[in-house]
Design a protein around this motif. Structure first.
Motif, mmCIF file in Angstrom:
data_model
loop_
_atom_site.group_PDB
_atom_site.id
_atom_site.type_symbol
_atom_site.label_atom_id
_atom_site.label_comp_id
_atom_site.label_asym_id
_atom_site.label_seq_id
_atom_site.Cartn_x
_atom_site.Cartn_y
_atom_site.Cartn_z
ATOM 1 N N LEU A 149 57.282 44.771 39.988
ATOM 2 C CA LEU A 149 57.383 43.452 40.596
ATOM 3 C C LEU A 149 56.891 43.463 42.040
ATOM 4 C CD1 LEU A 149 58.398 40.494 40.390
ATOM 5 C CD2 LEU A 149 60.602 41.332 41.257
ATOM 6 N N VAL A 150 57.218 44.510 42.797
ATOM 7 C CA VAL A 150 56.822 44.578 44.203
ATOM 8 C C VAL A 150 55.308 44.587 44.336
ATOM 9 C CG1 VAL A 150 56.915 45.975 46.307
ATOM 10 C CG2 VAL A 150 58.957 45.722 44.901
ATOM 11 N N HIS A 151 54.644 45.365 43.488
ATOM 12 C CA HIS A 151 53.183 45.389 43.521
ATOM 13 C C HIS A 151 52.605 44.039 43.133
ATOM 14 C CE1 HIS A 151 49.112 46.300 41.872
ATOM 15 N NE2 HIS A 151 49.040 47.034 42.950
ATOM 16 N N MET A 152 53.202 43.409 42.154
ATOM 17 C CA MET A 152 52.721 42.108 41.708
ATOM 18 C C MET A 152 52.806 41.078 42.830
ATOM 19 S SD MET A 152 54.180 39.781 38.575
ATOM 20 C CE MET A 152 54.448 41.256 37.602
ATOM 21 N N LEU A 153 53.939 41.048 43.522
ATOM 22 C CA LEU A 153 54.112 40.084 44.608
ATOM 23 C C LEU A 153 53.194 40.414 45.786
ATOM 24 C CD1 LEU A 153 58.005 39.743 44.564
ATOM 25 C CD2 LEU A 153 56.316 38.198 43.552
ATOM 26 N N LEU A 154 52.977 41.698 46.042
ATOM 27 C CA LEU A 154 52.116 42.111 47.152
ATOM 28 C C LEU A 154 50.672 41.684 46.927
ATOM 29 C CD1 LEU A 154 51.646 43.666 49.784
ATOM 30 C CD2 LEU A 154 51.394 45.755 48.406
ATOM 31 N N ILE A 155 50.131 41.976 45.747
ATOM 32 C CA ILE A 155 48.734 41.604 45.498
ATOM 33 C C ILE A 155 48.605 40.096 45.336
ATOM 34 C CG2 ILE A 155 48.263 43.844 44.452
ATOM 35 C CD1 ILE A 155 48.194 42.473 41.729
ATOM 36 N N ALA B 124 44.976 52.583 51.926
ATOM 37 C CA ALA B 124 46.170 53.373 51.606
ATOM 38 C C ALA B 124 45.801 54.745 51.059
ATOM 39 C CB ALA B 124 47.042 52.617 50.607
ATOM 40 N N MET B 125 44.828 54.803 50.155
ATOM 41 C CA MET B 125 44.439 56.084 49.574
ATOM 42 C C MET B 125 43.755 56.980 50.601
ATOM 43 S SD MET B 125 43.203 55.195 45.684
ATOM 44 C CE MET B 125 42.917 56.930 45.355
ATOM 45 N N ALA B 126 42.865 56.417 51.418
ATOM 46 C CA ALA B 126 42.194 57.218 52.441
ATOM 47 C C ALA B 126 43.204 57.763 53.446
ATOM 48 C CB ALA B 126 41.127 56.384 53.149
ATOM 49 N N TRP B 127 44.172 56.949 53.825
ATOM 50 C CA TRP B 127 45.187 57.384 54.794
ATOM 51 C C TRP B 127 46.069 58.487 54.213
ATOM 52 C CZ3 TRP B 127 50.521 57.455 55.014
ATOM 53 C CH2 TRP B 127 51.072 57.722 56.266
ATOM 54 N N SER B 128 46.484 58.346 52.957
ATOM 55 C CA SER B 128 47.368 59.352 52.357
ATOM 56 C C SER B 128 46.656 60.690 52.199
ATOM 57 C CB SER B 128 47.896 58.865 51.002
ATOM 58 O OG SER B 128 46.846 58.751 50.052
ATOM 59 N N PHE B 129 45.386 60.665 51.819
ATOM 60 C CA PHE B 129 44.630 61.914 51.696
ATOM 61 C C PHE B 129 44.370 62.536 53.070
ATOM 62 C CE2 PHE B 129 42.791 60.262 47.481
ATOM 63 C CZ PHE B 129 43.815 60.862 46.775
ATOM 64 N N ALA B 130 44.160 61.706 54.089
ATOM 65 C CA ALA B 130 44.016 62.228 55.453
ATOM 66 C C ALA B 130 45.310 62.910 55.899
ATOM 67 C CB ALA B 130 43.652 61.090 56.407
ATOM 68 N N PHE B 131 46.429 62.322 55.553
ATOM 69 C CA PHE B 131 47.730 62.915 55.872
ATOM 70 C C PHE B 131 47.896 64.258 55.166
ATOM 71 C CE2 PHE B 131 52.490 62.892 55.544
ATOM 72 C CZ PHE B 131 52.733 62.948 56.908
ATOM 73 N N LEU B 132 47.447 64.324 53.913
ATOM 74 C CA LEU B 132 47.511 65.573 53.153
ATOM 75 C C LEU B 132 46.631 66.648 53.779
ATOM 76 C CD1 LEU B 132 48.256 67.276 50.669
ATOM 77 C CD2 LEU B 132 46.411 66.122 49.427
ATOM 78 N N LEU B 133 45.427 66.284 54.184
ATOM 79 C CA LEU B 133 44.504 67.257 54.784
ATOM 80 C C LEU B 133 45.030 67.760 56.124
ATOM 81 C CD1 LEU B 133 41.123 65.484 53.953
ATOM 82 C CD2 LEU B 133 42.023 67.566 52.905
ATOM 83 N N CYS C 116 47.343 53.411 41.732
ATOM 84 C CA CYS C 116 46.684 53.988 42.907
ATOM 85 C C CYS C 116 47.532 53.842 44.154
ATOM 86 C CB CYS C 116 45.322 53.330 43.105
ATOM 87 S SG CYS C 116 44.152 53.687 41.780
ATOM 88 N N ILE C 117 48.149 52.678 44.346
ATOM 89 C CA ILE C 117 49.056 52.504 45.474
ATOM 90 C C ILE C 117 50.242 53.452 45.332
ATOM 91 C CG2 ILE C 117 50.650 50.915 46.575
ATOM 92 C CD1 ILE C 117 47.911 50.202 47.299
ATOM 93 N N ALA C 118 50.738 53.594 44.095
ATOM 94 C CA ALA C 118 51.842 54.523 43.853
ATOM 95 C C ALA C 118 51.426 55.954 44.156
ATOM 96 C CB ALA C 118 52.306 54.407 42.397
ATOM 97 N N ILE D 255 59.109 53.673 47.936
ATOM 98 C CA ILE D 255 57.841 52.951 47.796
ATOM 99 C C ILE D 255 57.089 53.430 46.558
ATOM 100 C CG2 ILE D 255 55.594 52.524 48.849
ATOM 101 C CD1 ILE D 255 56.956 52.744 51.568
ATOM 102 N N ALA D 256 57.044 54.757 46.375
ATOM 103 C CA ALA D 256 56.351 55.307 45.207
ATOM 104 C C ALA D 256 57.009 54.856 43.910
ATOM 105 C CB ALA D 256 56.330 56.832 45.285
ATOM 106 N N SER D 257 58.337 54.764 43.900
ATOM 107 C CA SER D 257 59.060 54.361 42.686
ATOM 108 C C SER D 257 58.920 52.871 42.420
ATOM 109 C CB SER D 257 60.547 54.729 42.828
ATOM 110 O OG SER D 257 60.703 56.120 43.020
ATOM 111 N N LEU D 258 58.904 52.061 43.480
ATOM 112 C CA LEU D 258 58.739 50.620 43.295
ATOM 113 C C LEU D 258 57.345 50.275 42.792
ATOM 114 C CD1 LEU D 258 60.561 49.237 46.471
ATOM 115 C CD2 LEU D 258 61.320 49.018 44.097
ATOM 116 N N MET D 259 56.379 51.133 43.098
ATOM 117 C CA MET D 259 55.009 50.901 42.640
ATOM 118 C C MET D 259 54.732 51.510 41.272
ATOM 119 S SD MET D 259 53.541 49.061 44.874
ATOM 120 C CE MET D 259 53.897 48.484 46.533
ATOM 121 N N LYS D 260 55.546 52.476 40.859
ATOM 122 C CA LYS D 260 55.381 53.129 39.551
ATOM 123 C C LYS D 260 56.729 53.711 39.157
ATOM 124 C CE LYS D 260 52.641 54.600 36.169
ATOM 125 N NZ LYS D 260 51.904 53.669 35.284
ATOM 126 N N LYS D 261 57.385 53.095 38.187
ATOM 127 C CA LYS D 261 58.760 53.464 37.860
ATOM 128 C C LYS D 261 58.955 54.934 37.484
ATOM 129 C CE LYS D 261 59.680 48.778 36.236
ATOM 130 N NZ LYS D 261 59.939 47.930 35.051
#
Length: 373
Positions: free
Chosen positions: A149-155, A182-191, A228-230, A267-273
């Motif tokens: 639901l959170v992803h649905m309302l966000l998009i 979001a994906m570029a930032w998370s991978f930058a954080f990982l690197l 992907c957001i999840a 956040i990860a759980s709200l985007m993907k149960k």
């Protein structure tokens, strides 16, 4: 330096991962020879990447690091080098965003999949939809949580914003752009974390090249859907959890670390149960080995699931007229693989199945005709 034992273990895990992926792909598809070649090419990259991070590959990483320093010192402006050193995460983020830019332009405004379409329909007043997988118990509901639901309302918010400013095309692009960032930032954080724990810029460079040049990542970045957001949120949670493992739980003595784990896990759980159950499983495993910090580990492990599966539905669902979806989203991976098997191997009763198992298989095959894995 890693020991020979650790290097062998790393190589063994990489080999097993590669083998299982290849075997799984061959068993799932009919065109076995073509898929074998594709899998050998794709997953050998993972194998090489894991080996490169093992003990034998560190010499290569040192060499790459020295070459990088030499090129930087010789050709890069001093101000650019200073900026990159002082703003490491931002530099990595910009490098990935620029490397992926051709995909963002080529597939403008984004590759909209059917999952996202069903979500956007509901935000535009269609009423609750289940993507054809189950019958609605209440046809007057405004939404269903079959997709988060959170992803649905966000998009939906971004889509309506773009539609108000200009057009629906801009709305789709805003949804794509959010996921792209979001994906570029998370991978930058990982690197950045990889360089921090290894002390090697070479590790960071190899990872940067992998994320920047391997087409899978930018293709997903421009294909807006909740997975992907999840993934982006889950990567950040996994980094903090990896730090808890690396420090043998001592990092969890900081209340800030626990808050960050709960925040990103939620956040990860709200985007993907299913992420909620993965986080719980990780916490339970960590408790077995680090019992000194059992309270903190369990709090960060169970809090996201409680918020996602109980607190949010109790507070939000009735006011927004949300109908609970079917349970397929919880165990989506298992359902999809099983349906894929039924589709690829035809209908009818299996000669090796008798009695109750035959009935279950027939029911599954019938269901697979209306379900797309």
């Amino acid at each position: 330096m890693p020991t020979v034992k650790n290097s062998l273990i790393t190589g063994a895990f990489a080999a097993c991962f590669t083998l299982f992926c290849i075997v799984g792909q061959i068993c799932a598809d009919d065109d076995k020879h073509l898929n074998l070649l594709i899998c050998l090419g794709v997953f050998s990259l993972f194998f090489a990447f894991f080996l490169l991070l093992s003990g034998s590959g560190r010499r290569i990483l040192f060499a790459v690091q020295h070459v990088l320093y030499w090129v930087s010192a010789r050709f890069a402006p001093k101000r650019l080098l200073a900026f990159a050193c002082n703003h490491e995460k931002l530099t990595l983020f910009l490098a990935l965003a620029i490397a992926w830019l051709p995909y963002l332009v080529l597939f403008f405004p984004g590759i909209v999949m059917y999952d996202t379409t069903w979500e956007l329909f509901q935000t535009q007043g269609s009423g609750a939809l289940t993507m054809g997988r189950a019958h609605l118990a209440d046809t007057t509901a405004a939404f269903t949580d079959h997709k988060p639901l959170v992803h649905m309302l966000l998009i939906g918010l971004l889509f309506n914003l773009g539609k108000t400013i200009c057009s629906q095309t801009l709305g789709i692009f805003l949804v794509t752009l959010l996921q792209y960032i979001a994906m570029a930032w998370s991978f930058a954080f990982l690197l950045k974390y990889c360089r921090t724990v290894s002390g090697l810029r070479g590790v960071q460079l190899v990872g940067l090249l992998f994320f920047a040049l391997f087409p899978t990542f930018p293709m997903y970045a421009v294909s807006p859907f909740n997975d992907c957001i999840a993934l982006a949120a889950f990567v950040v949670w996994a980094i903090y959890f990896a730090e808890a493992i690396r420090t043998k739980g001592t990092s969890l003595q900081s209340s800030k670390m626990i808050i960050l784990l709960v925040l990103w896990g939620t956040i990860a759980s709200l985007m993907k149960k299913p992420n909620a159950f993965i986080i719980i499983a990780c916490a339970v495993v960590l408790v077995v080995f680090e019992r000194k910090h059992i309270a903190a580990i369990l709090v960060q492990g169970f809090a996201p699931a409680f918020i996602c599966l109980f607190l949010v539905p109790a507070i939000v669902y009735n006011p927004l007229n949300v109908l609970p979806g079917d349970k397929g989203e919880y165990l989506g991976t298992f359902f999809q693989q099983t349906v894929a098997y039924a589709l690829n191997h035809g209908g009818g009763e299996s000669p090796t199945r008798t009695g109750r198992s035959s009935i279950k298989f027939l029911t599954l095959t019938k269901r697979s005709t209306t379900t797309t894995p």
